[in-house]
Design a protein around this motif. Structure first.
Motif, PDB file in Angstrom:
ATOM      1  N   ASN A   1      -7.117  -8.130  -3.060  1.00 46.31           N
ATOM      2  CA  ASN A   1      -6.103  -9.158  -2.749  1.00 46.31           C
ATOM      3  C   ASN A   1      -6.598 -10.017  -1.594  1.00 46.31           C
ATOM      4  O   ASN A   1      -7.390  -9.582  -0.763  1.00 46.31           O
ATOM      5  CB  ASN A   1      -4.778  -8.491  -2.360  1.00 46.31           C
TER       6      ASN A   1
ATOM      7  N   ALA B   1     -12.503  -7.998   8.393  1.00 46.84           N
ATOM      8  CA  ALA B   1     -12.072  -8.248   7.010  1.00 46.84           C
ATOM      9  C   ALA B   1     -13.244  -7.995   6.070  1.00 46.84           C
ATOM     10  O   ALA B   1     -14.391  -7.890   6.501  1.00 46.84           O
ATOM     11  CB  ALA B   1     -11.561  -9.678   6.865  1.00 46.84           C
TER      12      ALA B   1
ATOM     13  N   ILE C   1       8.230   1.507   9.780  1.00 43.69           N
ATOM     14  CA  ILE C   1       8.947   0.350  10.280  1.00 43.69           C
ATOM     15  C   ILE C   1      10.473   0.438  10.215  1.00 43.69           C
ATOM     16  O   ILE C   1      11.144   0.331  11.231  1.00 43.69           O
ATOM     17  CB  ILE C   1       8.389  -0.978   9.681  1.00 43.69           C
TER      18      ILE C   1
ATOM     19  N   LEU D   1      -5.330  -3.958  -4.758  1.00 47.99           N
ATOM     20  CA  LEU D   1      -4.860  -4.021  -3.358  1.00 47.99           C
ATOM     21  C   LEU D   1      -5.478  -2.898  -2.525  1.00 47.99           C
ATOM     22  O   LEU D   1      -5.820  -3.088  -1.360  1.00 47.99           O
ATOM     23  CB  LEU D   1      -3.329  -3.894  -3.361  1.00 47.99           C
ATOM     24  N   LEU D   2      -5.614  -1.732  -3.135  1.00 48.93           N
ATOM     25  CA  LEU D   2      -6.160  -0.581  -2.408  1.00 48.93           C
ATOM     26  C   LEU D   2      -7.671  -0.694  -2.243  1.00 48.93           C
ATOM     27  O   LEU D   2      -8.284   0.115  -1.555  1.00 48.93           O
ATOM     28  CB  LEU D   2      -5.799   0.725  -3.133  1.00 48.93           C
TER      29      LEU D   2
ATOM     30  N   ALA E   1      -1.278  -8.912   4.523  1.00 50.78           N
ATOM     31  CA  ALA E   1       0.112  -9.217   4.857  1.00 50.78           C
ATOM     32  C   ALA E   1       0.426  -8.864   6.312  1.00 50.78           C
ATOM     33  O   ALA E   1       0.983  -9.669   7.052  1.00 50.78           O
ATOM     34  CB  ALA E   1       1.035  -8.465   3.909  1.00 50.78           C
TER      35      ALA E   1
ATOM     36  N   PRO F   1       0.796  -1.231   0.000  1.00 49.62           N
ATOM     37  CA  PRO F   1       0.000   0.000   0.000  1.00 49.62           C
ATOM     38  C   PRO F   1       0.833   1.289   0.000  1.00 49.62           C
ATOM     39  O   PRO F   1       0.401   2.305  -0.553  1.00 49.62           O
ATOM     40  CB  PRO F   1      -0.824  -0.111   1.283  1.00 49.62           C
TER      41      PRO F   1
HETATM   42  P1  NDP Z   1      -3.010  -5.878   2.903  1.00 43.84           P
HETATM   43  O1  NDP Z   1      -2.411  -7.135   2.388  1.00 43.84           O
HETATM   44  O2  NDP Z   1      -3.697  -5.907   4.219  1.00 43.84           O
HETATM   45  O3  NDP Z   1      -3.977  -5.315   1.789  1.00 43.84           O
HETATM   46  C1  NDP Z   1      -4.751  -4.180   2.001  1.00 43.84           C
HETATM   47  C2  NDP Z   1      -6.111  -4.555   2.608  1.00 43.84           C
HETATM   48  O4  NDP Z   1      -6.690  -3.390   3.174  1.00 43.84           O
HETATM   49  C3  NDP Z   1      -7.142  -4.993   1.589  1.00 43.84           C
HETATM   50  O5  NDP Z   1      -7.007  -6.347   1.229  1.00 43.84           O
HETATM   51  C4  NDP Z   1      -8.442  -4.732   2.327  1.00 43.84           C
HETATM   52  O6  NDP Z   1      -8.773  -5.865   3.115  1.00 43.84           O
HETATM   53  C5  NDP Z   1      -8.071  -3.596   3.284  1.00 43.84           C
HETATM   54  N1  NDP Z   1      -8.795  -2.372   2.922  1.00 43.84           N
HETATM   55  C6  NDP Z   1      -8.643  -1.643   1.804  1.00 43.84           C
HETATM   56  N2  NDP Z   1      -9.488  -0.602   1.811  1.00 43.84           N
HETATM   57  C7  NDP Z   1     -10.182  -0.675   2.965  1.00 43.84           C
HETATM   58  C8  NDP Z   1     -11.209   0.118   3.549  1.00 43.84           C
HETATM   59  N3  NDP Z   1     -11.677   1.195   2.944  1.00 43.84           N
HETATM   60  N4  NDP Z   1     -11.690  -0.250   4.765  1.00 43.84           N
HETATM   61  C9  NDP Z   1     -11.225  -1.354   5.390  1.00 43.84           C
HETATM   62  N5  NDP Z   1     -10.242  -2.143   4.872  1.00 43.84           N
HETATM   63  C10 NDP Z   1      -9.737  -1.797   3.676  1.00 43.84           C
HETATM   64  O7  NDP Z   1      -1.876  -4.743   2.962  1.00 43.84           O
HETATM   65  P2  NDP Z   1      -0.644  -4.672   3.952  1.00 43.84           P
HETATM   66  O8  NDP Z   1      -0.777  -5.730   4.966  1.00 43.84           O
HETATM   67  O9  NDP Z   1       0.573  -4.585   3.153  1.00 43.84           O
HETATM   68  O10 NDP Z   1      -0.856  -3.263   4.680  1.00 43.84           O
HETATM   69  C11 NDP Z   1      -1.792  -3.086   5.732  1.00 43.84           C
HETATM   70  C12 NDP Z   1      -1.610  -1.689   6.310  1.00 43.84           C
HETATM   71  O11 NDP Z   1      -0.323  -1.584   6.913  1.00 43.84           O
HETATM   72  C13 NDP Z   1      -1.702  -0.560   5.293  1.00 43.84           C
HETATM   73  O12 NDP Z   1      -2.405   0.517   5.855  1.00 43.84           O
HETATM   74  C14 NDP Z   1      -0.249  -0.195   5.065  1.00 43.84           C
HETATM   75  O13 NDP Z   1      -0.095   1.119   4.611  1.00 43.84           O
HETATM   76  C15 NDP Z   1       0.307  -0.394   6.462  1.00 43.84           C
HETATM   77  N6  NDP Z   1       1.768  -0.578   6.542  1.00 43.84           N
HETATM   78  C16 NDP Z   1       2.477   0.291   7.330  1.00 43.84           C
HETATM   79  C17 NDP Z   1       3.827   0.162   7.506  1.00 43.84           C
HETATM   80  C18 NDP Z   1       4.545   1.087   8.426  1.00 43.84           C
HETATM   81  O14 NDP Z   1       5.771   1.062   8.481  1.00 43.84           O
HETATM   82  N7  NDP Z   1       3.854   1.932   9.170  1.00 43.84           N
HETATM   83  C19 NDP Z   1       4.572  -0.895   6.796  1.00 43.84           C
HETATM   84  C20 NDP Z   1       3.727  -1.811   6.042  1.00 43.84           C
HETATM   85  C21 NDP Z   1       2.373  -1.624   5.911  1.00 43.84           C
HETATM   86  P3  NDP Z   1     -10.307  -6.264   3.375  1.00 43.84           P
HETATM   87  O15 NDP Z   1     -10.822  -6.806   2.077  1.00 43.84           O
HETATM   88  O16 NDP Z   1     -10.225  -7.277   4.449  1.00 43.84           O
HETATM   89  O17 NDP Z   1     -11.015  -5.022   3.783  1.00 43.84           O
END
Ligand code: NDP
Length: 337
Positions: free
Chosen positions: A326, A174, A277, A321-322, A154, A45
């Motif tokens: 995924n 989820a 991170i 993904l957004l 992830a 993301p």
């Molecule tokens: P994911 O593999 O979790 O994919 C993103 C998921 O977010 C989607 O599958 C969806 O899941 C969910 N999503 C998207 N839009 C919405 C919404 N409007 N409301 C609720 N859920 C939503 O991604 P990551 O695990 O890679 O990332 C998860 C989070 O961690 C992100 O916010 C990312 O920016 C953050 N992050 C932060 C880091 C840091 O250093 N601070 C490092 C890595 C990641 P579903 O279908 O279940 O809703």
């Protein structure tokens, strides 16, 4: 050498037209360099932030430059004493077939131990993010209630499972029944709630009869709205991501909730802490790698990847993904291994 470059800066959700596929010649390594062939590209993301030129913790990708990203690559040609042809490495080669490296920052991988792509997920940046955010900021105590959204993704899937390993009640959130069934069956959470349900907030309140002690913030928006009234005194909120807002072009409709948020932080004496991170925790990587490798080895952690074939599919997969399309850690297979 195929490259996917940033063609334009999106306003709102990115479209495939914001990316351009171009062919360039494969670069030649000089003395002290290696030529890397990308095998797996991680889609994450944070890349949405790099497409924008709004001020952030990292520089944006320049227009016409290849998109950045973590990769698992193999050494194709080596003029570097520490690397030989065929070595597997974790690299930051970006959205392209080939990249040069002087060896700096490359981490060698052993494919005999675990599948090399795991270095982009459970044993890499997302796993590390879950581990540090939950344990160092969330500080979960045995018997406490943790809430985490994007719970099959992830980061969220690791937060959920580490929370269970620490003896907590884990309430997952989820998108959709299939993801929720997976969270219950494979990740072992206590309850999973579909955030698309009409009565989502009521379901969440019911699932947290003793309130919420740790809210691992991945999404913001309406999930945060539903969590806020349920937080206990002394609650901790590791602010990891706000994915529901990454494509936003304006503040959400409705009343200004800032007063309510600050009031809750005050009255409940909460800890709310953001983290990036590698900027904040690079020095603790070994601690994570040791624990996570052991948990994986012992079968205590379940890991799901969604592998998409071919570099040219990366834009569509990233756009999905957004939007929650995924299911598991999203990885593109760029080249044959
Ligand atoms: P994911 O593999 O979790 O994919 C993103 C998921 O977010 C989607 O599958 C969806 O899941 C969910 N999503 C998207 N839009 C919405 C919404 N409007 N409301 C609720 N859920 C939503 O991604 P990551 O695990 O890679 O990332 C998860 C989070 O961690 C992100 O916010 C990312 O920016 C953050 N992050 C932060 C880091 C840091 O250093 N601070 C490092 C890595 C990641 P579903 O279908 O279940 O809703």
């Amino acid at each position: 050498n195929r490259q996917l470059t940033l063609a334009s800066r999106p306003i709102g959700a990115p479209t495939v037209n914001d990316f351009a596929l171009q062919e360039t010649t494969i670069p030649e390594p000089k003395q002290g360099e290696v030529l890397l062939r990308t095998v797996f590209l991680s889609l994450d993301p944070y890349m949405r932030g790099r497409m924008s030129d709004a001020k952030s913790y990292a520089d944006p990708v320049a227009i016409s430059e290849p998109m950045v990203g973590g990769t698992v690559s193999r050494v194709h040609t080596s003029l570097h004493p520490d690397f030989k042809v065929g070595d597997w490495v974790l690299s930051y080669s970006g959205w392209q077939d080939y990249a040069l490296s002087n060896g700096e920052g490359l981490i060698k991988l052993d494919p005999a131990q675990v599948p090399p792509s795991y270095a982009l997920g459970v044993l890499g940046m997302p796993g590390f993010t879950a581990y540090m955010g939950l344990l160092d900021i969330g500080k979960p105590q045995h018997g406490e209630t943790i809430v985490v959204a994007a719970a099959t993704g992830a980061v969220g899937s690791m937060v959920a499972q580490i929370g269970k390993l620490k003896g907590c009640r884990v309430v997952a959130i989820a998108g959709g029944t299939e993801k929720c069934a997976y969270a219950l069956d494979k990740l072992g959470v206590d309850v999973c709630i579909d955030h698309k349900a009409e009565d989502f907030a009521e379901q969440l309140a019911k699932a947290c009869p003793k309130g919420i002690d740790v809210y691992y913030e991945n999404v913001g928006g309406k999930v945060l709205d539903a969590v806020l009234p349920l937080l206990n005194t002394g609650a901790r909120i590791p602010v990891c991501g706000l994915i529901s807002q990454y494509n936003a072009t304006a503040l959400p409709d409705g009343p200004d909730r800032l007063g309510q948020l600050m009031g809750t932080i005050l009255v409940k004496r909460m800890t709310v802490k953001g983290f990036i991170i590698f900027d904040d925790y690079a020095h603790r990587y070994n601690e994570f790698a040791q624990d996570m490798s052991q948990w994986l080895h012992e079968g205590k952690i379940h890991y799901r990847e969604q592998i998409v074939d071919e570099l040219d599919q990366a834009p569509q997969a990233f756009i999905g993904l957004l939007q929650g399309e995924n299911f598991g850690k999203l990885v593109v297979r760029v080249g044959a291994d």
